[in-house]
Motif scaffolding. Structure first.
Motif, PDB file in Angstrom:
ATOM      1  N   PHE A 102       0.820  -1.220   0.000  1.00  0.00           N
ATOM      2  CA  PHE A 102       0.000   0.000   0.000  1.00  0.00           C
ATOM      3  C   PHE A 102       0.849   1.262   0.000  1.00  0.00           C
ATOM      4  CE2 PHE A 102       0.646  -1.922   4.141  1.00  0.00           C
ATOM      5  CZ  PHE A 102       1.405  -0.935   4.761  1.00  0.00           C
ATOM      6  N   CYS A 103       2.185   1.110  -0.023  1.00  0.00           N
ATOM      7  CA  CYS A 103       3.079   2.243   0.229  1.00  0.00           C
ATOM      8  C   CYS A 103       3.829   2.671  -1.027  1.00  0.00           C
ATOM      9  CB  CYS A 103       4.071   1.846   1.324  1.00  0.00           C
ATOM     10  SG  CYS A 103       5.367   3.060   1.599  1.00  0.00           S
ATOM     11  N   SER A 111       4.079  -0.237  12.711  1.00  0.00           N
ATOM     12  CA  SER A 111       3.073  -0.298  11.650  1.00  0.00           C
ATOM     13  C   SER A 111       2.463  -1.685  11.645  1.00  0.00           C
ATOM     14  CB  SER A 111       3.731  -0.001  10.294  1.00  0.00           C
ATOM     15  OG  SER A 111       4.288   1.290  10.330  1.00  0.00           O
ATOM     16  N   ASN A 131      -4.254   5.927   2.626  1.00  0.00           N
ATOM     17  CA  ASN A 131      -4.036   7.015   1.683  1.00  0.00           C
ATOM     18  C   ASN A 131      -3.921   6.425   0.278  1.00  0.00           C
ATOM     19  OD1 ASN A 131      -3.731   9.834   1.696  1.00  0.00           O
ATOM     20  ND2 ASN A 131      -1.539   9.641   1.390  1.00  0.00           N
ATOM     21  N   ILE A 184      -5.675   5.195  10.732  1.00  0.00           N
ATOM     22  CA  ILE A 184      -5.467   6.145   9.620  1.00  0.00           C
ATOM     23  C   ILE A 184      -6.232   5.630   8.401  1.00  0.00           C
ATOM     24  CG2 ILE A 184      -3.668   7.354   8.294  1.00  0.00           C
ATOM     25  CD1 ILE A 184      -1.803   5.352  10.268  1.00  0.00           C
ATOM     26  N   ALA A 228      -3.562   1.335   9.194  1.00  0.00           N
ATOM     27  CA  ALA A 228      -4.196   1.978   8.038  1.00  0.00           C
ATOM     28  C   ALA A 228      -5.482   1.215   7.740  1.00  0.00           C
ATOM     29  CB  ALA A 228      -3.257   1.946   6.835  1.00  0.00           C
ATOM     30  N   SER A 272       9.335   4.944  13.690  1.00  0.00           N
ATOM     31  CA  SER A 272       8.269   4.070  13.200  1.00  0.00           C
ATOM     32  C   SER A 272       8.881   2.897  12.447  1.00  0.00           C
ATOM     33  CB  SER A 272       7.356   4.873  12.263  1.00  0.00           C
ATOM     34  OG  SER A 272       6.356   4.050  11.714  1.00  0.00           O
ATOM     35  N   THR A 273       8.416   1.690  12.752  1.00  0.00           N
ATOM     36  CA  THR A 273       8.973   0.514  12.074  1.00  0.00           C
ATOM     37  C   THR A 273       7.874  -0.417  11.591  1.00  0.00           C
ATOM     38  OG1 THR A 273      10.409  -1.416  12.276  1.00  0.00           O
ATOM     39  CG2 THR A 273       9.220  -0.761  14.261  1.00  0.00           C
ATOM     40  N   CYS A 274       8.191  -1.120  10.498  1.00  0.00           N
ATOM     41  CA  CYS A 274       7.266  -2.121   9.991  1.00  0.00           C
ATOM     42  C   CYS A 274       7.433  -3.440  10.757  1.00  0.00           C
ATOM     43  CB  CYS A 274       7.510  -2.347   8.507  1.00  0.00           C
ATOM     44  SG  CYS A 274       9.142  -3.017   8.166  1.00  0.00           S
ATOM     45  N   GLU A 296      -5.049  11.569   8.218  1.00  0.00           N
ATOM     46  CA  GLU A 296      -3.962  11.576   7.240  1.00  0.00           C
ATOM     47  C   GLU A 296      -3.891  12.987   6.682  1.00  0.00           C
ATOM     48  OE1 GLU A 296      -0.825  10.455   5.206  1.00  0.00           O
ATOM     49  OE2 GLU A 296      -1.906   8.847   6.203  1.00  0.00           O
ATOM     50  N   HIS A 349      -1.263  -2.614  10.831  1.00  0.00           N
ATOM     51  CA  HIS A 349      -2.105  -2.651   9.626  1.00  0.00           C
ATOM     52  C   HIS A 349      -2.980  -3.875   9.430  1.00  0.00           C
ATOM     53  CE1 HIS A 349      -0.131   1.020   8.822  1.00  0.00           C
ATOM     54  NE2 HIS A 349       0.968   0.526   8.289  1.00  0.00           N
ATOM     55  N   GLU A 404       0.287   1.754  14.408  1.00  0.00           N
ATOM     56  CA  GLU A 404      -0.345   2.420  13.263  1.00  0.00           C
ATOM     57  C   GLU A 404      -1.195   1.375  12.534  1.00  0.00           C
ATOM     58  OE1 GLU A 404       0.821   5.891  12.783  1.00  0.00           O
ATOM     59  OE2 GLU A 404       1.554   5.267  14.747  1.00  0.00           O
ATOM     60  N   VAL A 411      -2.543   5.589  -3.127  1.00  0.00           N
ATOM     61  CA  VAL A 411      -1.304   5.762  -3.894  1.00  0.00           C
ATOM     62  C   VAL A 411      -1.480   5.041  -5.228  1.00  0.00           C
ATOM     63  CG1 VAL A 411       0.047   5.839  -1.747  1.00  0.00           C
ATOM     64  CG2 VAL A 411      -0.057   3.729  -3.022  1.00  0.00           C
ATOM     65  N   PHE A 465      10.178   9.631  12.414  1.00  0.00           N
ATOM     66  CA  PHE A 465      10.825   8.881  11.334  1.00  0.00           C
ATOM     67  C   PHE A 465       9.743   8.103  10.585  1.00  0.00           C
ATOM     68  CE2 PHE A 465      15.386   9.437  11.892  1.00  0.00           C
ATOM     69  CZ  PHE A 465      15.468   9.942  13.179  1.00  0.00           C
ATOM     70  N   MET A 466       8.896   8.870   9.889  1.00  0.00           N
ATOM     71  CA  MET A 466       7.797   8.252   9.147  1.00  0.00           C
ATOM     72  C   MET A 466       7.829   8.680   7.685  1.00  0.00           C
ATOM     73  SD  MET A 466       4.499   8.299  11.600  1.00  0.00           S
ATOM     74  CE  MET A 466       4.475   7.472  13.188  1.00  0.00           C
ATOM     75  N   GLY A 467       8.981   9.174   7.257  1.00  0.00           N
ATOM     76  CA  GLY A 467       9.125   9.514   5.850  1.00  0.00           C
ATOM     77  C   GLY A 467       9.510   8.266   5.082  1.00  0.00           C
TER      78      GLY A 467
HETATM   79  N1  SAH Z   1       9.072   2.237   7.317  1.00  0.00           N
HETATM   80  C1  SAH Z   1       8.496   2.707   8.509  1.00  0.00           C
HETATM   81  C2  SAH Z   1       8.331   4.205   8.555  1.00  0.00           C
HETATM   82  C3  SAH Z   1       7.914   4.922   7.315  1.00  0.00           C
HETATM   83  S1  SAH Z   1       6.282   4.656   6.740  1.00  0.00           S
HETATM   84  C4  SAH Z   1       7.165   2.034   8.762  1.00  0.00           C
HETATM   85  O1  SAH Z   1       6.667   1.365   7.873  1.00  0.00           O
HETATM   86  O2  SAH Z   1       6.665   2.147   9.877  1.00  0.00           O
HETATM   87  C5  SAH Z   1       5.315   5.682   7.808  1.00  0.00           C
HETATM   88  C6  SAH Z   1       3.903   5.174   8.049  1.00  0.00           C
HETATM   89  O3  SAH Z   1       3.078   5.402   6.888  1.00  0.00           O
HETATM   90  C7  SAH Z   1       3.834   3.686   8.335  1.00  0.00           C
HETATM   91  O4  SAH Z   1       2.966   3.418   9.408  1.00  0.00           O
HETATM   92  C8  SAH Z   1       3.297   3.164   7.028  1.00  0.00           C
HETATM   93  O5  SAH Z   1       2.741   1.897   7.183  1.00  0.00           O
HETATM   94  C9  SAH Z   1       2.310   4.237   6.653  1.00  0.00           C
HETATM   95  N2  SAH Z   1       1.839   4.215   5.266  1.00  0.00           N
HETATM   96  C10 SAH Z   1       2.522   3.935   4.143  1.00  0.00           C
HETATM   97  N3  SAH Z   1       1.721   4.019   3.063  1.00  0.00           N
HETATM   98  C11 SAH Z   1       0.490   4.362   3.516  1.00  0.00           C
HETATM   99  C12 SAH Z   1      -0.759   4.598   2.890  1.00  0.00           C
HETATM  100  N4  SAH Z   1      -0.911   4.484   1.576  1.00  0.00           N
HETATM  101  N5  SAH Z   1      -1.804   4.927   3.681  1.00  0.00           N
HETATM  102  C13 SAH Z   1      -1.661   5.059   5.025  1.00  0.00           C
HETATM  103  N6  SAH Z   1      -0.503   4.845   5.672  1.00  0.00           N
HETATM  104  C14 SAH Z   1       0.558   4.491   4.920  1.00  0.00           C
END
Ligand code: SAH
Ligand code: SF4
Length: 355
Positions: A123-124, A224, A300, A297, A268, A201-203, A335, A226, A266, A302, A165-167
């Motif tokens: 989803f990212c 994260s 979002n 959240i 989503a 933030s970590t996966c 978001e 999800h 987190e 993409v 650190f969520m970039g």
């Molecule tokens: N790699 C780390 C930090 C960067 S991502 C991680 O995954 O935690 C920052 C956050 O944005 C994470 O919680 C990630 O799962 C979320 N994210 C990524 N794409 C997204 C989307 N399309 N909609 C909502 N959250 C999303």
């Protein structure tokens, strides 16, 4: 000789560099102040170092070169910056200026730790683009310093006071640079940013999470999640095949033991995928006994993710309500900046496609 990056250097490293150049220790403290407190981007601006030292330094080092390539402002005020690195790569960061009550005012910056990401969450936007390389501590911290410079130019008296650190990128896969950035931002001679004002933030890279726990740092940990079960989580987050939920939760419990800190999860929310009553029950089981908070959240949108339906406000509120009824702490995380490709990785993807 390759130029060293001053923004990656702490006081001990500057001290040994200056010692090598035959300079006294107080010069290192001066240099550190220019780099990490005043955040100047050019050696020439460090006017109290003396000509001879500046000439010596010019042979050896520079602050990271960073160029603002593009800035987008969202209808909700969120600002997104695309920076070009010295090697031509692009990274993104997102600024959120929280206003309202004076006590709650702050500037929070969402920063990147890698160019791209190897984790491949479906989803990212960053996950779709693949991994290019780790950022150095200097490149991570420069996002804060460059945005501070822009804030100052715009007359905003408040520098960045919180970082998340969520970039782009998975911070735990660049742990040493991330830890160094945290310590540099926290330095009393630098930005003096409280560790509690930083979120990692970590996966769910379990061995690295255990390593972070052993640091006993006061950073806020966001995981994260999800999805509440292995089958679904593995279908959207490949990392779950390597480190399934049982291992991830054990690592979270260990983290809590080591630090005493509450953990954020987190989540989503995706229509028809992870928003059903059975998911609430699974989450309740999974998070039993952990001091934690769920951030819900709406997913979002993409590119290439038409299969992920974005729930409306009512659906999100209903899910949060159901979690609370089940005894979990949960709230909606709006978001931000959806209209400006708010999710990190999206703007870079767009610019790379244009070029
Ligand atoms: N790699 C780390 C930090 C960067 S991502 C991680 O995954 O935690 C920052 C956050 O944005 C994470 O919680 C990630 O799962 C979320 N994210 C990524 N794409 C997204 C989307 N399309 N909609 C909502 N959250 C999303
Ligand atoms: Fe990487 Fe995080 Fe995106 Fe997953 S969600 S691909 S870990 S940046």
């Amino acid at each position: 000789m390759e130029q060293q990056d001053l923004r990656s250097m702490d006081l001990a490293e500057m001290t040994s560099l200056l010692k090598e150049l035959g300079q006294p220790a107080f010069r290192a403290r001066q240099l550190f102040t220019w780099v990490h407190q005043k955040q100047v981007s050019q050696l020439a601006q460090m006017h109290n170092l003396g000509r001879q030292l500046l000439e010596q330094l010019e042979q050896r080092c520079q602050p990271t070169a960073f160029q603002l390539e593009r800035k987008q402002v969202s209808a909700d005020g969120t600002e997104k910056f695309l920076f070009r690195l010295a090697d031509g790569n692009y990274i993104e960061c997102v600024l959120m200026r929280y206003r309202g009550d004076l006590s709650k005012q702050r500037n929070t910056l969402c920063i990147s730790s890698q160019v791209g990401c190897a984790m491949g969450c479906t989803f990212c936007a960053t996950g779709q683009s693949g991994f290019v390389r780790n950022l150095t501590a200097g490149e991570i911290i420069s996002q804060v310093y460059e945005v501070n410079r822009i804030l100052q130019e715009e007359g905003d008296a408040m520098p960045v006071g919180n970082v998340v650190f969520m970039g782009m990128g998975e911070p735990l896969l660049n742990l040493s640079a991330v830890l160094k950035t945290i310590s540099l931002l926290n330095d009393p001679q630098g930005q003096k940013m409280g560790i509690r004002r930083m979120t990692v933030s970590t996966c769910g890279v379990v061995p690295k999470l255990l390593e972070l726990a052993d640091q006993k740092l006061d950073v806020v940990l966001a995981v994260s999640l999800h999805a509440p079960n292995d089958k679904q989580r593995s279908s959207v987050m490949p990392v779950n095949r390597q480190y399934p939920l049982e291992q991830l939760m054990a690592a979270c419990r260990y983290y809590q033991q080591q630090t005493g800190n509450r953990i954020s999860f987190e989540y989503a929310l995706i229509t028809g995928f992870n928003d059903q009553p059975q998911h609430v029950q699974q989450l309740k089981q999974l998070l039993k006994g952990l001091d934690c908070h769920l951030n819900i959240i709406p997913v979002n949108p993409v590119a290439n993710t038409a299969q992920f339906g974005r729930p409306d406000k009512k659906q999100v509120a209903a899910f949060v309500e159901a979690l609370q009824q089940a005894g979990l702490k949960a709230s909606v995380l709006e978001e931000k900046g959806t209209d400006i490709d708010g999710a990190c990785g999206q703007l870079r993807g767009k610019v790379l496609r244009e070029k």
